[in-house]
Design an enzyme around this catalytic site. Structure first.
Site, short mmCIF file in Angstrom:
data_model
loop_
_atom_site.label_atom_id
_atom_site.label_comp_id
_atom_site.label_asym_id
_atom_site.label_seq_id
_atom_site.Cartn_x
_atom_site.Cartn_y
_atom_site.Cartn_z
NE ARG A 1 -50.35 -15.70 12.75
CZ ARG A 1 -51.14 -14.66 12.68
NH1 ARG A 1 -52.39 -14.07 13.83
NH2 ARG A 1 -50.50 -13.35 11.54
CE1 TYR B 1 -49.63 -21.57 8.11
CE2 TYR B 1 -50.49 -21.11 10.54
CZ TYR B 1 -49.41 -20.55 8.90
OH TYR B 1 -48.96 -19.54 8.50
CE LYS C 1 -46.03 -14.62 15.13
NZ LYS C 1 -46.33 -14.80 13.83
CG HIS D 1 -44.68 -9.49 14.81
ND1 HIS D 1 -45.46 -9.37 14.75
CD2 HIS D 1 -44.57 -11.20 14.31
CE1 HIS D 1 -46.29 -10.05 13.11
NE2 HIS D 1 -45.29 -11.15 13.60
CB SER E 1 -48.64 -11.62 9.33
OG SER E 1 -48.75 -11.93 11.05
CB CYS F 1 -45.42 -6.55 6.32
SG CYS F 1 -47.00 -6.25 5.61
CG ASP G 1 -42.20 -14.27 12.96
OD1 ASP G 1 -42.91 -13.11 12.71
OD2 ASP G 1 -43.19 -14.84 14.09
NE ARG H 1 -46.40 -18.21 6.89
CZ ARG H 1 -46.02 -16.85 7.81
NH1 ARG H 1 -44.47 -16.42 7.98
NH2 ARG H 1 -46.78 -15.80 7.57
P1 GTP Z 1 -44.34 -13.51 8.58
O1 GTP Z 1 -43.60 -13.97 9.04
O2 GTP Z 1 -45.67 -13.53 8.62
O3 GTP Z 1 -44.59 -12.34 10.45
O4 GTP Z 1 -43.69 -11.80 8.24
P2 GTP Z 1 -42.62 -11.22 7.57
O5 GTP Z 1 -42.83 -10.19 8.11
O6 GTP Z 1 -41.55 -12.41 8.15
O7 GTP Z 1 -42.76 -11.46 6.03
P3 GTP Z 1 -41.35 -11.79 4.78
O8 GTP Z 1 -40.30 -10.86 5.39
O9 GTP Z 1 -41.68 -12.83 4.15
O10 GTP Z 1 -42.69 -10.44 3.65
C1 GTP Z 1 -43.49 -11.80 2.01
C2 GTP Z 1 -44.09 -10.75 1.49
O11 GTP Z 1 -43.32 -9.40 1.50
C3 GTP Z 1 -43.60 -11.34 0.44
O12 GTP Z 1 -45.12 -10.62 -0.39
C4 GTP Z 1 -42.44 -10.17 -0.38
O13 GTP Z 1 -42.61 -10.26 -1.72
C5 GTP Z 1 -42.51 -8.76 0.61
N1 GTP Z 1 -41.54 -8.11 0.22
C6 GTP Z 1 -41.08 -8.64 1.40
N2 GTP Z 1 -39.74 -7.13 1.37
C7 GTP Z 1 -40.80 -5.86 0.54
C8 GTP Z 1 -40.04 -5.23 0.21
O14 GTP Z 1 -38.68 -4.74 0.39
N3 GTP Z 1 -40.96 -4.69 -1.03
C9 GTP Z 1 -41.67 -4.87 -1.91
N4 GTP Z 1 -42.27 -4.38 -2.22
N5 GTP Z 1 -42.26 -6.37 -1.02
C10 GTP Z 1 -41.91 -7.60 -0.43
C1 SPV Z 2 -47.66 -14.81 11.17
O1 SPV Z 2 -48.22 -14.79 10.46
O2 SPV Z 2 -47.06 -13.73 12.03
C2 SPV Z 2 -45.90 -16.19 11.03
C3 SPV Z 2 -46.90 -16.50 10.61
O3 SPV Z 2 -44.96 -15.12 11.51
S1 SPV Z 2 -47.18 -17.34 12.20
O4 SPV Z 2 -46.76 -18.88 13.15
O5 SPV Z 2 -48.46 -18.63 11.65
O6 SPV Z 2 -47.98 -16.93 12.88
MN MN Z 3 -45.18 -13.26 12.33
#
Ligand code: GTP
Ligand code: SPV
Ligand code: MN
Length: 596
Positions: free
Chosen positions: A73, A201, A210, A230, A252, A254, A281, A379
């Protein structure tokens, strides 16, 4: 113009008007049929937008590559276009609707020449649910169409629901020349309109996500008195068979996706815990007639981060993406399957990287930096229905009742692994003061800490101060308020190593959270920042952490917190008199408690 399958006069007029501006060769209405989807896939493959994967090993799956400057983004090119700047607030980029339309019109003019304009009627939320909102996206990208067919409920059923005069969000997208200098993601909340141009993207172009479900929806939600957040939504089935639902807001990349479908560690599985995934999400929440807060996930698919996804970190997702998946910017292996850093199995000896170039492990660029096979924000798009832990309540029009709201961020220091707010107002303060380190999900400086209230900084479609007011007001409307917590899985030791193993183990913390909601745990530790668990109240069966680790994860350093307060103050000050005075009061009392 082509014949349209609807009698909705406003819709037809708008489609024709946009077509006159963009000048596509043809207009095609998306009906949601399997036949049409197949045809689009074939055309996308012929046109080079999609690369079919090995259909034996990854059936019905494809790879797509975006251009290298179009991989996340672009928040600096994202605008909220309200008549008054003040309505967008200090955290949004703002343009007047008039000048935004004028600027974008120049780029949209003739942008679809020689291309097809697809008309995608889509519903966010189950078609016909009182929660749901309808949008229509016009796009010249087949990749967008195929992703929208996964991420939303799209096609004829939605047109039928629109009838002849129902309201919808007007979403216009063109990849145009994919030129970053002519890229704009524009939101017109007062016109219920989104214009996105110059990008291909995900978050910039899947306008149901979003743009509609957070930026436009948050604006509508304030007026209609509900919430667009979110947040992931998960059901935690407790040993007694009851399912309690948790909504959690993390910025994002996290860990929302991971948490939403975690697999319980052995000890907790034996106790009887099981997880049900509702969403990863976005959460739309409203107060129902029982006075509780009910939530739906408006989406029908996941748009998840690939790197780091493997059978240890997320076995449910590994299962989910075995078929019907569109991968974006990952590595292509010689056998026609895909790979990314942190995937299962061995590192491939060769492949084609996300840029489309030959790749082998150990390659470095001219600065000596390792060349990644997959982009850090690569992704996959996949239907939720594929997920083994998908909740059976997904299609229910009423959603699920929320027991706990959890805020969280990526903080190497400061925030303990979990704490509970004293009450709703204090919980809103905790959310409003959230901060997290930047990730690859947005263009910007990795690792830098920024304030990200409720994980909504890039997604709130109006003045954030008014958003805080809305949160406070919503609490007053609930007879049964969810309790509010804050978690941090990312605290590190002095060598930068995570102290907490995370992923499935996070259920140990959720158990404490739900036990608190069920009034099963008396006597948490009252600290200046909130209630913390007694170390003995976290079930650590089967998890051997070095001695003293849990204690470290539960430590609060008053000096560090007082430093943090200075940054919170700076952040709050920009809202001037708009910031609810309750939040200043929470700030002052926290300061007092810390100084004592
Ligand atoms: P968006 O789709 O961007 O909104 O993000 P999301 O919050 O769904 O992110 P996602 O769960 O895909 O997060 C991925 C990142 O978080 C990767 O780098 C993972 O390794 C890390 N991660 C997820 N859970 C944990 C955890 O419990 N501990 C640690 N250390 N890293 C984590
Ligand atoms: C985020 O960045 O929080 C996402 C991916 O969930 S996107 O749909 O590209 O914003
Ligand atoms: Mn997101």
């Amino acid at each position: 113009m082509t014949k349209s399958p609807t009698h909705h006069k406003k819709l037809i007029a708008w489609v024709n008007k946009m077509a006159r501006m963009c000048q596509p060769e043809e207009i095609v209405w998306i009906d949601g049929s399997v036949e049409q989807k197949r045809k689009l896939e074939e055309e996308a493959v012929a046109g080079g937008e999609l690369i079919p994967l090995n259909q034996d090993l990854q059936p019905d799956s494809f790879l797509h590559r975006t251009s290298p400057d179009d991989v996340a983004r672009t928040e600096h090119l994202t605008f909220i276009c309200t008549k008054k700047k003040h309505d967008a607030g200090p955290n949004n980029n703002w343009m007047s609707p008039q000048s935004a339309y004028r600027k974008a019109r120049i780029i949209f003019k003739g942008a679809m020449k020689g291309r097809v304009m697809y008309v995608i009627p889509f519903s966010m939320g189950p078609v016909g649910s009182p929660f749901s909102k309808i949008g229509v996206e016009l796009t010249d990208s087949r990749y967008v169409v195929l992703n929208m067919l996964i991420m939303t409920r799209a096609g004829e059923a939605v047109l039928k629901q629109l009838g002849v005069d129902e309201e919808f969000t007007k979403c216009l997208h063109s990849k145009a020349q994919l030129d970053i200098n002519k890229r704009l993601i524009l939101h017109f909340p007062q016109d219920n309109t989104i214009w996105s141009v110059g990008s291909g993207y995900g978050g910039n172009v899947l306008l149901g996500k979003k743009c509609l479900s957070l930026r436009i929806a948050s604006y509508i939600a304030r007026r209609e008195r509900w919430m667009a957040e979110h947040m992931l939504i998960m059901g935690v089935e407790e040993p007694n068979g009851q399912i309690k639902y948790v909504a959690a807001a993390f910025p994002s990349a996290c860990g929302k996706t991971n948490l939403a479908m975690l697999i319980p560690p052995e000890g907790l599985k034996k106790k009887g815990y099981r997880i049900w995934t509702v969403g990863d999400d976005i959460s739309w929440m409203r107060v129902d007639t029982d006075g509780a807060l009910w939530a739906i996930n408006p989406e029908a698919g996941f748009f998840g981060v690939a790197p780091g996804t493997n059978s240890k970190s997320n076995a449910n997702m590994v299962e989910t993406i075995k078929k019907n998946t569109i991968f974006t910017n990952v590595l292509l292996k010689p056998d026609g399957t895909v790979w990314w850093e942190g995937a299962d199995g061995e590192v491939p000896r060769q492949g084609i990287d996300w840029r489309g170039e030959a790749w082998e492990p150990g390659r470095a660029d001219t600065n000596g930096k390792p060349v990644l096979g997959a982009h850090p924000n690569s992704r996959f798009t996949v239907p939720i229905a594929n997920c083994p832990s998908a909740s059976f309540r997904l299609e229910q029009h009423h959603g699920v009742p929320i027991s706990a709201i959890v805020f969280g961020g990526r903080r190497a220091h400061l925030a303990p692994i979990v704490y509970e707010s004293f009450n709703w107002q204090h919980g809103v303060f905790i959310g409003s003061a959230m901060a997290s380190e930047l990730t690859a999900a947005q263009v910007g400086k990795l690792g830098q800490v920024r304030r990200d209230p409720m994980a909504m900084l890039p997604f709130c479609g109006y003045n954030m101060a008014h958003y805080f007011r809305h949160w406070l007001d919503m609490g007053k409307r609930m007879a049964k308020q969810p309790r509010i917590f804050h978690v941090n899985w990312f605290r590190t030791d002095p060598h930068g190593k995570f102290l907490w193993p995370g992923f499935g183990e996070n259920l140990r913390i959720l158990e404490w959270i739900l036990d608190r909601c069920n009034n099963k745990i008396e006597g948490a530790v009252e600290t200046p920042i909130g209630f913390l668990p007694k170390a003995g109240d976290i079930d650590m069966t089967g998890l051997d952490l070095p001695h003293g680790t849990l204690e470290k994860l539960l430590t609060i350093n008053n000096e560090e917190w007082l430093e943090e307060l200075k940054k919170i103050k700076e952040f709050f000050k920009q809202f001037k008199k708009d910031l609810p005075e309750e939040l200043w009061r929470e700030y002052e009392s926290l300061k007092e408690r810390l100084e004592k």
